[in-house]
Design a protein around this motif. Structure first.
Motif, PDB file in Angstrom:
ATOM      1  N   ALA A 222       0.843  -1.206   0.000  1.00 63.52           N
ATOM      2  CA  ALA A 222       0.000   0.000   0.000  1.00 63.52           C
ATOM      3  C   ALA A 222       0.871   1.247   0.000  1.00 63.52           C
ATOM      4  N   ALA A 223       1.888   1.263   0.867  1.00 68.51           N
ATOM      5  CA  ALA A 223       2.718   2.463   0.988  1.00 68.51           C
ATOM      6  C   ALA A 223       3.491   2.735  -0.295  1.00 68.51           C
ATOM      7  N   SER A 224       3.923   1.644  -0.968  1.00 65.49           N
ATOM      8  CA  SER A 224       4.708   1.862  -2.182  1.00 65.49           C
ATOM      9  C   SER A 224       3.826   1.799  -3.432  1.00 65.49           C
ATOM     10  N   LYS A 225       2.514   1.703  -3.234  1.00 64.53           N
ATOM     11  CA  LYS A 225       1.548   1.635  -4.336  1.00 64.53           C
ATOM     12  C   LYS A 225       1.957   0.602  -5.375  1.00 64.53           C
ATOM     13  N   ASP A 226       2.426  -0.529  -4.859  1.00 63.83           N
ATOM     14  CA  ASP A 226       2.934  -1.576  -5.731  1.00 63.83           C
ATOM     15  C   ASP A 226       1.861  -2.648  -5.906  1.00 63.83           C
ATOM     16  N   LEU A 227       1.004  -2.424  -6.910  1.00 64.02           N
ATOM     17  CA  LEU A 227      -0.134  -3.321  -7.105  1.00 64.02           C
ATOM     18  C   LEU A 227       0.311  -4.723  -7.507  1.00 64.02           C
ATOM     19  N   ARG A 228       1.406  -4.798  -8.297  1.00 64.77           N
ATOM     20  CA  ARG A 228       1.886  -6.122  -8.733  1.00 64.77           C
ATOM     21  C   ARG A 228       2.310  -6.976  -7.539  1.00 64.77           C
ATOM     22  N   LEU A 229       3.077  -6.355  -6.631  1.00 69.69           N
ATOM     23  CA  LEU A 229       3.462  -7.076  -5.420  1.00 69.69           C
ATOM     24  C   LEU A 229       2.219  -7.422  -4.604  1.00 69.69           C
ATOM     25  N   GLY A 230       1.268  -6.487  -4.573  1.00 69.11           N
ATOM     26  CA  GLY A 230       0.022  -6.716  -3.848  1.00 69.11           C
ATOM     27  C   GLY A 230      -0.717  -7.952  -4.354  1.00 69.11           C
ATOM     28  N   TRP A 231      -0.800  -8.054  -5.690  1.00 70.11           N
ATOM     29  CA  TRP A 231      -1.431  -9.252  -6.274  1.00 70.11           C
ATOM     30  C   TRP A 231      -0.713 -10.511  -5.827  1.00 70.11           C
ATOM     31  N   GLN A 232       0.631 -10.491  -5.922  1.00 68.15           N
ATOM     32  CA  GLN A 232       1.414 -11.675  -5.548  1.00 68.15           C
ATOM     33  C   GLN A 232       1.131 -12.090  -4.105  1.00 68.15           C
ATOM     34  N   ILE A 233       1.090 -11.080  -3.221  1.00 69.99           N
ATOM     35  CA  ILE A 233       0.883 -11.380  -1.808  1.00 69.99           C
ATOM     36  C   ILE A 233      -0.532 -11.914  -1.585  1.00 69.99           C
ATOM     37  N   HIS A 234      -1.520 -11.274  -2.217  1.00 76.26           N
ATOM     38  CA  HIS A 234      -2.904 -11.734  -2.095  1.00 76.26           C
ATOM     39  C   HIS A 234      -2.995 -13.198  -2.568  1.00 76.26           C
ATOM     40  N   ASP A 235      -2.371 -13.440  -3.712  1.00 78.08           N
ATOM     41  CA  ASP A 235      -2.363 -14.784  -4.292  1.00 78.08           C
ATOM     42  C   ASP A 235      -1.712 -15.787  -3.344  1.00 78.08           C
ATOM     43  N   GLN A 236      -0.598 -15.364  -2.754  1.00 74.12           N
ATOM     44  CA  GLN A 236       0.134 -16.258  -1.848  1.00 74.12           C
ATOM     45  C   GLN A 236      -0.696 -16.581  -0.592  1.00 74.12           C
ATOM     46  N   ILE A 237      -1.414 -15.553  -0.108  1.00 75.60           N
ATOM     47  CA  ILE A 237      -2.268 -15.763   1.062  1.00 75.60           C
ATOM     48  C   ILE A 237      -3.316 -16.827   0.745  1.00 75.60           C
ATOM     49  N   LEU A 238      -3.892 -16.729  -0.463  1.00 72.50           N
ATOM     50  CA  LEU A 238      -4.913 -17.708  -0.864  1.00 72.50           C
ATOM     51  C   LEU A 238      -4.289 -19.085  -1.024  1.00 72.50           C
ATOM     52  N   ARG A 239      -3.117 -19.146  -1.707  1.00 68.86           N
ATOM     53  CA  ARG A 239      -2.491 -20.445  -1.977  1.00 68.86           C
ATOM     54  C   ARG A 239      -2.040 -21.139  -0.696  1.00 68.86           C
ATOM     55  N   GLY A 249      -7.905  -9.353   6.248  1.00 74.11           N
ATOM     56  CA  GLY A 249      -8.967  -8.911   5.352  1.00 74.11           C
ATOM     57  C   GLY A 249      -8.928  -7.396   5.137  1.00 74.11           C
ATOM     58  N   SER A 250      -8.826  -6.651   6.243  1.00 77.17           N
ATOM     59  CA  SER A 250      -8.787  -5.193   6.126  1.00 77.17           C
ATOM     60  C   SER A 250      -7.522  -4.755   5.417  1.00 77.17           C
ATOM     61  N   GLY A 251      -6.430  -5.478   5.661  1.00 78.60           N
ATOM     62  CA  GLY A 251      -5.168  -5.143   5.004  1.00 78.60           C
ATOM     63  C   GLY A 251      -5.282  -5.277   3.494  1.00 78.60           C
ATOM     64  N   ILE A 252      -5.978  -6.316   3.024  1.00 78.25           N
ATOM     65  CA  ILE A 252      -6.151  -6.517   1.580  1.00 78.25           C
ATOM     66  C   ILE A 252      -7.012  -5.397   0.987  1.00 78.25           C
ATOM     67  N   VAL A 253      -8.117  -5.091   1.661  1.00 79.56           N
ATOM     68  CA  VAL A 253      -8.987  -4.000   1.192  1.00 79.56           C
ATOM     69  C   VAL A 253      -8.193  -2.703   1.095  1.00 79.56           C
ATOM     70  N   ASP A 254      -7.442  -2.432   2.154  1.00 77.54           N
ATOM     71  CA  ASP A 254      -6.665  -1.195   2.215  1.00 77.54           C
ATOM     72  C   ASP A 254      -5.609  -1.149   1.114  1.00 77.54           C
ATOM     73  N   MET A 255      -4.936  -2.295   0.899  1.00 75.68           N
ATOM     74  CA  MET A 255      -3.888  -2.351  -0.124  1.00 75.68           C
ATOM     75  C   MET A 255      -4.467  -2.011  -1.497  1.00 75.68           C
ATOM     76  N   TYR A 256      -5.591  -2.652  -1.858  1.00 72.13           N
ATOM     77  CA  TYR A 256      -6.185  -2.364  -3.171  1.00 72.13           C
ATOM     78  C   TYR A 256      -6.629  -0.907  -3.256  1.00 72.13           C
ATOM     79  N   GLY A 257      -7.181  -0.398  -2.179  1.00 74.07           N
ATOM     80  CA  GLY A 257      -7.626   0.993  -2.172  1.00 74.07           C
ATOM     81  C   GLY A 257      -6.466   1.943  -2.409  1.00 74.07           C
ATOM     82  N   LYS A 258      -5.374   1.738  -1.657  1.00 72.84           N
ATOM     83  CA  LYS A 258      -4.244   2.655  -1.766  1.00 72.84           C
ATOM     84  C   LYS A 258      -3.529   2.507  -3.105  1.00 72.84           C
TER      85      LYS A 258
END
Length: 684
Positions: A222-239, A249-258
């Motif tokens: 979120a802080a670095s507005k790095d959506l690609r890394l965000g996707w990877q992390i979200h994906d990893q959490i699911l996997r 959950g709130s962290g994911i919402v916040d990350m996509y928002g930021k």
DNA sequence: GTAGGGTTAG
């Protein structure tokens, strides 16, 4: 409960359960039995200290502690923790001193120092923290992970990432607590690339990451507005099948928002099986951060339907949404709401109030909100300073800045934007240069394009346009359209036609579709009676199929927003509004108003142009405001574009003949018209 | 028996 029938072991187990559930009432009944018991039991009494500490009664815990015929290090550390977690960290440090004087104490252990260091963090007591650090180094307690982590935390709190890094690197082996602390420390101090290095270095240990690690890494994305890394992390959490708790959950919402991916934020929120006030606030914030203020306000209503109560952060998001909409009256309502529910005293709410009032055009209310705050931080100061500056109150802004320095607050990047704007309002070129070149440098703040643009504006206002041009040529920064337009607009005001022409050509090369530039340069040539140039610009616009974005103004009256576009005929009171405009225009003509038909860019006959000016959206909105509010009430109008010269002159005079304050927020700034003058000093 | 890292604001 019969005391004799319960064994010592049972009593201990019960106490543990009561402590865990914070059941003070049941815990007390065990206390009563212990008092009646013939012999003193150290361990059971330590449990009692823990009970009262955890249940928010450190004073009672202290009484138990004082009444003990015999104590050990556990008695002390339990009471210390009680003090710390009940907002009395200085008492915890006081106690560790007392303990070190008592001879019958065993040697201090890792529990005592973990708590002591945490107390130092809470108090930002670096001096005492360093003493603790020395002791744990000497005694070897630093090798206990709790102690080490408390140390890390202490150094974060005192903003010493270098010391924290040394502590982190001094002990080998993986510790997920330490990793999490380090990531948050780096992110908190803005060292994002260090955080990314750390995280990628730890990617082999990914199976050891826990919930908190993911929350921290999502915060990094979120802080670095790095959506690609965000996707990877979200994906990893699911996997990895990490259970979604409310933090993740709130962290994911916040990350996509930021990261600006509002659709994913919305989806992540909808898919949360458990939602609390934090997740609701996170998704509202996501909408607000992406300019969808009305959506954010709508979500608040929905949240209420689900019976979730707002907290201080929710109010902050709501107020900032109102700020985005300049919705003064709704903001007022939330202010009252926050006050009633007891959240107004929170700093985030106070800061959001300053922001809302200032952006809604009511700088007086912003001043009051600032004055009402019991505690202020750098955001509060930055908000009021930039608020004053945007309202043209340079003197007040600089006064607040000096107040802030007196209070020992350290200015930031944002502070200097406000300060340089204020210098601009006052035409203080030398002061501006001093702040930019010396003050900021001393603080180690690298100026950005915002600061440099303020300098351009400042030089222009002082009439030093050649210096401004030089400044833009020789300052190494990525100049944006705002800066160029500032220079162009000054060329118009100060009649620097040749420079203006050059600047306009330069801008149109970079931004061939920028309507604002076409309007400015065409006005400039009109002012110089260079009609051949005006015709050229119009041709250019036609050739490039550039159409002026329609001017839209809006005004809120009794909770409803009324929108006006030029030549709009849709409003139910339109005939009264037009009558009012005509009345106003003839009134101000008597005191010298001359319509400025150069402000009409349409290809129509000059005779028609004057009539056309009367339909400019801000004039319609003001006329509606005048007929639908009580006399003497200030009128707040918002406009999507920069105000045109004609409206600016007209509104000054309207404020005079009607004895009304008119506050207009245009695309650039606030104009506060009062008694024939504007707070922008005719420079915008 | 006592201790450490977490979400929403600007």
């Amino acid at each position: 409960m019969q005391s004799s029938s319960i064994s010592r072991q049972t009593k201990l187990s019960l106490l543990k359960v009561f402590i865990e559930n914070k059941s003070l009432r049941f815990g007390k009944s065990i206390h009563a039995q212990l008092i009646k018991a013939p012999t003193f039991d150290l361990i059971q009494t330590n449990h009692l200290i823990n009970l009262y500490s955890k249940c928010g009664h450190p004073g009672v815990a202290r009484k138990v502690f004082d009444s003990m015929p015999e104590r050990n290090v556990v008695s002390g550390s339990a009471l210390m923790a009680g003090y710390l977690h009940n907002g009395m960290p200085s008492q915890a440090l006081h106690l560790i001193k007392e303990m070190s004087f008592e001879e019958n104490f065993e040697h201090m252990n890792e529990y005592v120092f973990a708590t002591a260091l945490a107390s130092c963090s809470e108090m930002r007591a670096l001096e005492q923290g360093l003493q603790c650090h020395a002791y744990v180094l000497k005694s070897g307690l630093v090798f206990h992970s709790h102690v080490r982590n408390a140390l890390l935390h202490m150094y974060f709190e005192s903003l010493s990432m270098e010391d924290a890094l040394r502590v982190y690197e001094s002990v080998p082996g993986f510790d997920v607590f330490a990793l999490n602390s380090m990531i948050n420390g780096f992110v908190g101090s803005g060292r994002l690339s260090d955080a990314i290095d750390l995280v990628s270095g730890m990617s082999k240990e990914v199976e050891l990451w826990d919930h908190v690690t993911y929350v921290a890494v999502l915060g990094l994305c979120a802080a670095s507005k790095d959506l690609r890394l965000g996707w990877q992390i979200h994906d990893q959490i699911l996997r990895r099948g990490i259970q979604f708790n409310v933090f993740v959950g709130s962290g994911i919402v916040d990350m996509y928002g930021k990261c600006g991916d509002i659709e994913s934020a919305r989806r992540a929120f909808v898919e949360l099986s458990v939602k609390n006030v934090v997740s609701w606030t996170a998704v509202m914030a996501a909408f607000a951060q992406n300019g969808l203020f009305e959506e954010a306000l709508k979500l608040f209503l929905e949240m209420g339907i689900y019976g979730v109560q707002p907290n201080e952060f929710t109010y902050a998001v709501l107020l900032n949404s109102c700020a985005g909409l300049s919705a003064l009256k709704i903001g007022d309502a939330f202010n009252a709401h926050a006050e009633k529910s007891g959240y107004k005293a929170h700093m985030v709410v106070g800061n959001a109030l300053i922001n809302m009032y200032s952006k809604s055009g009511s700088i007086e209310d912003a001043r009051n909100a600032f004055g009402d705050m019991r505690q202020r931080d750098i955001i509060s100061w930055n908000s009021i300073i930039t608020g004053y500056s945007h309202h043209g109150l340079g003197g007040e802004a600089l006064e607040a800045f000096h107040d802030m320095l007196t209070k020992g607050e350290v200015p930031t990047y944002v502070t200097f934007v406000g300060v340089l704007l204020a210098c601009g309002n006052l035409g203080l070129v030398d002061d501006g240069l001093y702040y930019l070149k010396i003050f900021m440098k001393d603080l180690g703040i690298q100026p950005g394009v915002e600061h440099y643009t303020c300098m351009v504006r400042l030089l222009c206002r002082a009439g030093q346009l050649d210096k401004a041009e030089n400044f833009m040529t020789y300052t190494c920064t990525e100049w944006d359209i705002v800066a160029w337009r500032t220079l162009l607009s000054a060329c118009q005001v100060h009649k620097y036609y040749n420079l203006g022409k050059r600047v306009a050509e330069h801008i149109l090369q970079l931004y061939p579709d920028d309507v604002g530039t076409y309007i400015l340069v065409s006005n400039m040539h009109a002012k110089a009676n260079r009609w051949d140039e005006v015709v050229k610009i119009r041709k250019l616009m036609r050739g490039r199929d550039i159409k002026k974005e329609p001017g839209v103004s809006w005004i809120q009256v009794r909770g409803e927003t009324h929108v006006f576009a030029s030549e709009d005929k849709k409003h139910p009171f339109m005939s009264q509004i037009h009558d009012k405009v005509s009345e106003l225009l003839s009134q101000i003509k008597l005191i010298g108003y001359v319509p400025n038909i150069d402000c009409v860019l349409h290809d129509i006959e000059d005779e028609q142009k004057e009539e056309y000016l009367g339909y400019h959206s801000e004039k319609l909105a003001i006329a509606f405001g005048l007929i639908s509010t009580p006399s003497g009430a200030p009128i707040h109008v918002m406009k999507n574009l920069r105000m045109c010269d004609d409206c600016h002159t007209a509104v000054k005079l309207i404020s005079l003949v009607t004895s009304r304050k008119v506050i207009i927020r245009d695309a650039n700034r606030f104009h506060c018209f009062d008694s024939g003058l504007c707070s922008c000093d005719d420079y915008w």
